[in-house]
Structures are given as structure tokens and as C-alpha cells.
Design a protein around this motif. Structure first.
Motif, PDB file in Angstrom:
ATOM      1  N   ASN A 284     -12.652  10.348  -8.318  1.00  0.00           N
ATOM      2  CA  ASN A 284     -13.063  10.166  -6.924  1.00  0.00           C
ATOM      3  C   ASN A 284     -12.911   8.716  -6.470  1.00  0.00           C
ATOM      4  O   ASN A 284     -12.584   8.450  -5.307  1.00  0.00           O
ATOM      5  CB  ASN A 284     -14.508  10.634  -6.745  1.00  0.00           C
ATOM      6  CG  ASN A 284     -14.643  12.132  -6.935  1.00  0.00           C
ATOM      7  OD1 ASN A 284     -13.665  12.873  -6.808  1.00  0.00           O
ATOM      8  ND2 ASN A 284     -15.849  12.586  -7.258  1.00  0.00           N
ATOM      9  N   GLN A 285     -13.141   7.791  -7.394  1.00  0.00           N
ATOM     10  CA  GLN A 285     -12.951   6.372  -7.055  1.00  0.00           C
ATOM     11  C   GLN A 285     -11.487   6.080  -6.747  1.00  0.00           C
ATOM     12  O   GLN A 285     -11.166   5.346  -5.799  1.00  0.00           O
ATOM     13  CB  GLN A 285     -13.436   5.504  -8.220  1.00  0.00           C
ATOM     14  CG  GLN A 285     -13.361   4.014  -7.946  1.00  0.00           C
ATOM     15  CD  GLN A 285     -13.770   3.207  -9.164  1.00  0.00           C
ATOM     16  OE1 GLN A 285     -13.382   3.521 -10.292  1.00  0.00           O
ATOM     17  NE2 GLN A 285     -14.568   2.177  -8.944  1.00  0.00           N
ATOM     18  N   ILE A 286     -10.585   6.663  -7.543  1.00  0.00           N
ATOM     19  CA  ILE A 286      -9.146   6.477  -7.314  1.00  0.00           C
ATOM     20  C   ILE A 286      -8.737   7.094  -5.981  1.00  0.00           C
ATOM     21  O   ILE A 286      -7.990   6.494  -5.197  1.00  0.00           O
ATOM     22  CB  ILE A 286      -8.342   7.092  -8.475  1.00  0.00           C
ATOM     23  CG1 ILE A 286      -8.614   6.333  -9.777  1.00  0.00           C
ATOM     24  CG2 ILE A 286      -6.846   7.078  -8.163  1.00  0.00           C
ATOM     25  CD1 ILE A 286      -8.087   7.025 -11.018  1.00  0.00           C
ATOM     26  N   VAL A 287      -9.247   8.298  -5.710  1.00  0.00           N
ATOM     27  CA  VAL A 287      -8.922   8.975  -4.449  1.00  0.00           C
ATOM     28  C   VAL A 287      -9.370   8.133  -3.251  1.00  0.00           C
ATOM     29  O   VAL A 287      -8.648   8.014  -2.246  1.00  0.00           O
ATOM     30  CB  VAL A 287      -9.577  10.377  -4.411  1.00  0.00           C
ATOM     31  CG1 VAL A 287      -9.473  10.982  -3.016  1.00  0.00           C
ATOM     32  CG2 VAL A 287      -8.919  11.287  -5.437  1.00  0.00           C
ATOM     33  N   GLU A 288     -10.549   7.542  -3.348  1.00  0.00           N
ATOM     34  CA  GLU A 288     -11.048   6.691  -2.261  1.00  0.00           C
ATOM     35  C   GLU A 288     -10.110   5.517  -2.022  1.00  0.00           C
ATOM     36  O   GLU A 288      -9.781   5.184  -0.863  1.00  0.00           O
ATOM     37  CB  GLU A 288     -12.455   6.184  -2.620  1.00  0.00           C
ATOM     38  CG  GLU A 288     -13.093   5.278  -1.589  1.00  0.00           C
ATOM     39  CD  GLU A 288     -13.446   6.009  -0.291  1.00  0.00           C
ATOM     40  OE1 GLU A 288     -13.630   5.323   0.724  1.00  0.00           O
ATOM     41  OE2 GLU A 288     -13.535   7.256  -0.310  1.00  0.00           O
ATOM     42  N   ARG A 289      -9.646   4.906  -3.090  1.00  0.00           N
ATOM     43  CA  ARG A 289      -8.715   3.774  -2.960  1.00  0.00           C
ATOM     44  C   ARG A 289      -7.366   4.222  -2.407  1.00  0.00           C
ATOM     45  O   ARG A 289      -6.726   3.501  -1.641  1.00  0.00           O
ATOM     46  CB  ARG A 289      -8.533   3.085  -4.306  1.00  0.00           C
ATOM     47  CG  ARG A 289      -9.770   2.360  -4.817  1.00  0.00           C
ATOM     48  CD  ARG A 289      -9.540   1.827  -6.218  1.00  0.00           C
ATOM     49  NE  ARG A 289      -8.494   0.810  -6.239  1.00  0.00           N
ATOM     50  CZ  ARG A 289      -7.937   0.335  -7.353  1.00  0.00           C
ATOM     51  NH1 ARG A 289      -8.324   0.807  -8.544  1.00  0.00           N
ATOM     52  NH2 ARG A 289      -7.007  -0.573  -7.291  1.00  0.00           N
ATOM     53  N   MET A 290      -6.927   5.419  -2.798  1.00  0.00           N
ATOM     54  CA  MET A 290      -5.656   5.936  -2.295  1.00  0.00           C
ATOM     55  C   MET A 290      -5.723   6.224  -0.791  1.00  0.00           C
ATOM     56  O   MET A 290      -4.752   6.003  -0.057  1.00  0.00           O
ATOM     57  CB  MET A 290      -5.277   7.219  -3.052  1.00  0.00           C
ATOM     58  CG  MET A 290      -4.851   6.992  -4.487  1.00  0.00           C
ATOM     59  SD  MET A 290      -4.817   8.536  -5.444  1.00  0.00           S
ATOM     60  CE  MET A 290      -3.652   9.524  -4.509  1.00  0.00           C
ATOM     61  N   ASN A 291      -6.850   6.690  -0.336  1.00  0.00           N
ATOM     62  CA  ASN A 291      -6.982   7.091   1.068  1.00  0.00           C
ATOM     63  C   ASN A 291      -7.296   5.935   2.009  1.00  0.00           C
ATOM     64  O   ASN A 291      -6.856   5.922   3.162  1.00  0.00           O
ATOM     65  CB  ASN A 291      -8.077   8.150   1.211  1.00  0.00           C
ATOM     66  CG  ASN A 291      -7.653   9.495   0.652  1.00  0.00           C
ATOM     67  OD1 ASN A 291      -6.466   9.800   0.590  1.00  0.00           O
ATOM     68  ND2 ASN A 291      -8.619  10.299   0.231  1.00  0.00           N
ATOM     69  N   HIS A 292      -8.076   4.960   1.538  1.00  0.00           N
ATOM     70  CA  HIS A 292      -8.614   3.976   2.474  1.00  0.00           C
ATOM     71  C   HIS A 292      -8.443   2.530   2.042  1.00  0.00           C
ATOM     72  O   HIS A 292      -8.799   1.629   2.812  1.00  0.00           O
ATOM     73  CB  HIS A 292     -10.115   4.234   2.702  1.00  0.00           C
ATOM     74  CG  HIS A 292     -10.410   5.616   3.159  1.00  0.00           C
ATOM     75  ND1 HIS A 292     -10.038   6.090   4.384  1.00  0.00           N
ATOM     76  CD2 HIS A 292     -11.055   6.645   2.539  1.00  0.00           C
ATOM     77  CE1 HIS A 292     -10.435   7.350   4.532  1.00  0.00           C
ATOM     78  NE2 HIS A 292     -11.054   7.708   3.424  1.00  0.00           N
ATOM     79  N   ALA A 293      -7.917   2.278   0.850  1.00  0.00           N
ATOM     80  CA  ALA A 293      -7.930   0.880   0.389  1.00  0.00           C
ATOM     81  C   ALA A 293      -6.555   0.443  -0.100  1.00  0.00           C
ATOM     82  O   ALA A 293      -5.548   0.647   0.575  1.00  0.00           O
ATOM     83  CB  ALA A 293      -9.002   0.717  -0.697  1.00  0.00           C
ATOM     84  N   ASP A 294      -6.521  -0.139  -1.289  1.00  0.00           N
ATOM     85  CA  ASP A 294      -5.356  -0.904  -1.717  1.00  0.00           C
ATOM     86  C   ASP A 294      -4.252  -0.078  -2.367  1.00  0.00           C
ATOM     87  O   ASP A 294      -3.235  -0.633  -2.774  1.00  0.00           O
ATOM     88  CB  ASP A 294      -5.804  -1.981  -2.706  1.00  0.00           C
ATOM     89  CG  ASP A 294      -6.511  -1.395  -3.915  1.00  0.00           C
ATOM     90  OD1 ASP A 294      -7.329  -0.466  -3.731  1.00  0.00           O
ATOM     91  OD2 ASP A 294      -6.255  -1.854  -5.044  1.00  0.00           O
TER      92      ASP A 294
END
Length: 365
Positions: A284-294
């Protein structure tokens, strides 16, 4: 490589992770690729050599005898068939003849295919054949994988495009069919290929420059790194790998091959509840970064990171418990170690990709 397809874990609903990793390491010439590679794999190679010698001495003579005897039985049945038998008798002979011919073909094919655990410089079609002949399981191992890179880039492809399909399917375990004019169709149901490739930096650059290898999904699959190893002076009397460690490693490799690589059915591990919590949080942490971050510009790569952690966990679990791995629950500390390794490789991957990412951003601006 020693586990093959024999050990797996349910990573997500309706999804299984096996322990076959692709590892791609870039070393400059003279930095010690062979010296690094040899102690890890030489006992695996030795096991394969012993298999080949056993096959040559004990299995092949039996197959040759079967071919001779079955050939004689086929000739006898052919003669009986032509001696004016009744329709029912002829049909019975025909059934016996078909069975004998099938057994004869199996024995003849067996004579041509000594067992293999690994390969190196092979075309895609030959790799598919070798997988078919070896329980759909192999390891591609090379301390200097320049020729493998050339094959992936389409050296033998008549269509002038990359030739990576069998590698994609054998990493994921997807059904694969290979049809060629000069040969019988090859159908693989759940192929399993592990790979460790050591290459020189220019080969890594060449692979990354081929966009279709990224867009098609091959380059996101390997755990890649480019260690900046320092050259060291000769130190006479420096300790090598202790004999006890070498012996323990040899025993572990042998036990894993016997228990899992040659298993008739894969063993499915049960993950502890804490493992699911750790792995889900990591995903889920990776998904968050893929969708909204770096990571929005490298989602093709990042989407594999959690699966890599699961695969690494299978390997660590097998290394910790050996032939008893199938009877043990996958523990949280093993999962935590796997996540740490997967994150390290992810960082290495981003470092290797940094130049291309920077160029893409500059071009977009």
C-alpha cells in the motif's frame, strides 16, 4: 534455482508467488564477476554434473535396452496383424501396437534429453524445449551474460524486435505456446525460470535504452544493482570462505534440489498473520507513491516491488529451514528481512534509472 517451482506462497487473493528470482548485476571488466559468481553456483553446477553422470551410466543403458526390445515387439505385432486375423483380433493388435509405439517414442526421446538444471547461451526456442524436457523448470546462470543480452535484443529474431517472450512467461509462470515451422509445437503450462546474470555496464545501458524491454515488462522483473566495488590489493594469507560454510552451503543446495526442485507438486507455505500485515502495508505504501508521489514515472518498475518481496521471502524461508521449509509457517521476521532486501534493490533500481528519468523530465520541460 534450487527451489524451482516446488515452493510457493499465496501473496494476494488468487495470486501465488514462487521463489524464482531474476537478478541482474552490472560489474565493470576486471572487477571480479567470475570470482564472485563461482562460489555461489559451483555446487549447483556440481549437482547437475553428478545427475548427468548418473544418467549416462545408469539410466541411458536402460533406455537403449527399452528401445531395442520395444522395436522387436513392434515388428512382431506388425507381422501378426497381416496374418488374416478377424476384425476384433486386428483391432486388439492395433491397440497393442499403438501402446508399444508410444512407449518406444518416449524411450527414444528420453535418450536424447539428459536431465538439466540450468542453461546459459540458448535461443528462446531452445530454452522452451529445455523447459519442456525438465519439468518446466530451469535456471539461467551466467557470470558474463553478454550473449544473453544479445539474444534478448533480438539477435536471432527474424522480426527485428526484442525476443523476451519466453523469459516473461517463465518468470510469471504463465501458459506459453511456441510454434515453429521446423519443429513440433511446445506447450508450457506453468514454466519456472530463475536467472542470475552478471553483465558489464555497457550491456546494462543497452538494455535500458531499449524501450520495448521496459514497456513489455522484462526489465522491471529483475532485481538489479550496480555495485561500486573498490579494487583491493593482494593480501597474502587472507582468509577465504571457511570450509564449514562451503560444506553447509553444498548440503543446503542438495537438500533443496531433492525436496523442492524435483517435487511432483509444489508445496504452498502458510504465511503468519503478521506477514500479511507487513506485506500489505509495504504494498500500500508503494501504491501511494505510485499514485501521488515520486514514482508516477516509473510505475512499471515499482508495481513489481511488493511481489519481489514475496519471492525473496520464499527464498529466505527455504534457506533458513532447508528440506523442512514446506512444513514451517512463513514467519514475520523472514518477511521483514525480505522487505528490507526488496527495498534495497528498489533503491538500486531507481539509482540506475535516474539518468533516464532526468533526461525524460528535461525533454518534457
Amino acid at each position: 534455482a534450487s527451489i524451482g517451482a516446488g515452493l510457493q506462497v499465496p501473496s494476494q487473493p488468487d495470486k501465488i508467488a514462487r521463489g524464482n528470482l531474476f537478478i541482474l548485476v552490472s560489474f565493470p571488466s576486471g572487477a571480479g564477476k567470475s570470482e564472485t559468481f563461482r562460489p555461489v553456483v559451483e555446487l549447483f553446477f556440481a549437482y547437475e554434473r553428478d545427475m548427468g553422470e548418473h544418467w549416462q551410466a545408469d539410466v541411458l543403458p536402460g533406455l537403449e535396452a527399452d528401445v531395442d526390445l520395444l522395436g522387436m515387439e513392434v515388428d512382431t505385432l506388425k507381422k501378426k496383424f497381416g496374418k488374416g486375423k478377424s476384425g476384433m483380433e486386428r483391432e486388439e493388435i492395433r491397440g497393442d501396437l499403438a501402446a508399444k509405439k508410444k512407449a518406444l517414442k518416449e524411450a527414444t526421446d528420453g535418450m536424447e534429453t539428459p536431465p538439466r538444471l540450468c542453461c546459459e547461451d540458448v535461443t528462446s526456442q531452445r530454452l522452451a524445449e529445455m523447459l519442456q524436457q525438465n519439468q518446466e523448470q530451469l535456471a539461467s546462470l551466467s557470470p558474463d551474460a553478454g550473449n544473453i543480452v544479445n539474444i534478448l535484443l533480438g539477435q536471432y529474431s527474424k522480426l527485428d524486435r526484442v525476443d523476451d517472450n519466453i523469459y516473461l512467461k517463465a518468470w510469471s509462470g504463465d501458459n506459453c505456446r511456441v510454434d515453429r515451422k521446423s519443429g513440433k509445437p511446445i506447450l508450457l503450462q506453468r514454466p519456472c525460470l530463475a536467472a542470475t546474470w552478471l553483465v558489464q555496464p555497457d550491456k546494462m545501458t543497452t538494455l535500458l535504452a531499449e524501450k520495448s524491454l521496459t514497456e513489455g515488462g522484462l526489465l522491471p522483473r529483475p532485481l538489479m544493482c550496480q555495485p561500486n566495488a573498490e579494487y583491493r590489493p593482494i593480501v597474502r594469507g587472507a582468509a577465504g570462505i571457511p570450509a564449514a560454510t562451503v560444506n553447509a552451503w553444498a548440503a543446503l543446495v542438495g537438500k533443496l534440489i531433492k525436496t523442492f526442485r524435483f517435487a511432483s507438486e509444489p508445496v504452498t507455505l502458510e504465511p503468519a498473520p503478521a506477514v500479511l500485515e507487513l506485506m500489505d502495508a509495504h504494498c500500500n505504501q508503494i501504491v501511494e507513491r505510485m499514485n501521488h508521489a515520486d514514482l508516477r514515472d516509473v510505475t512499471t518498475y515499482a508495481a513489481r516491488w511488493n511481489e519481489q518481496a514475496w519471492r525473496i521471502a520464499v527464498c529466505l524461508h527455504a534457506g533458513l529451514h532447508g528440506e523442512d521449509a514446506g512444513a514451517r509457517m512463513l514467519a514475520a521476521d523472514t518477511a521483514a528481512s525480505a522487505i528490507a532486501l526488496a527495498d534495497w534493490f528498489a533503491g538500486e533500481q531507481l539509482r540506475i534509472l535516474a539518468r533516464g528519468r532526468h533526461a525524460a523530465r528535461r525533454a518534457k520541460r
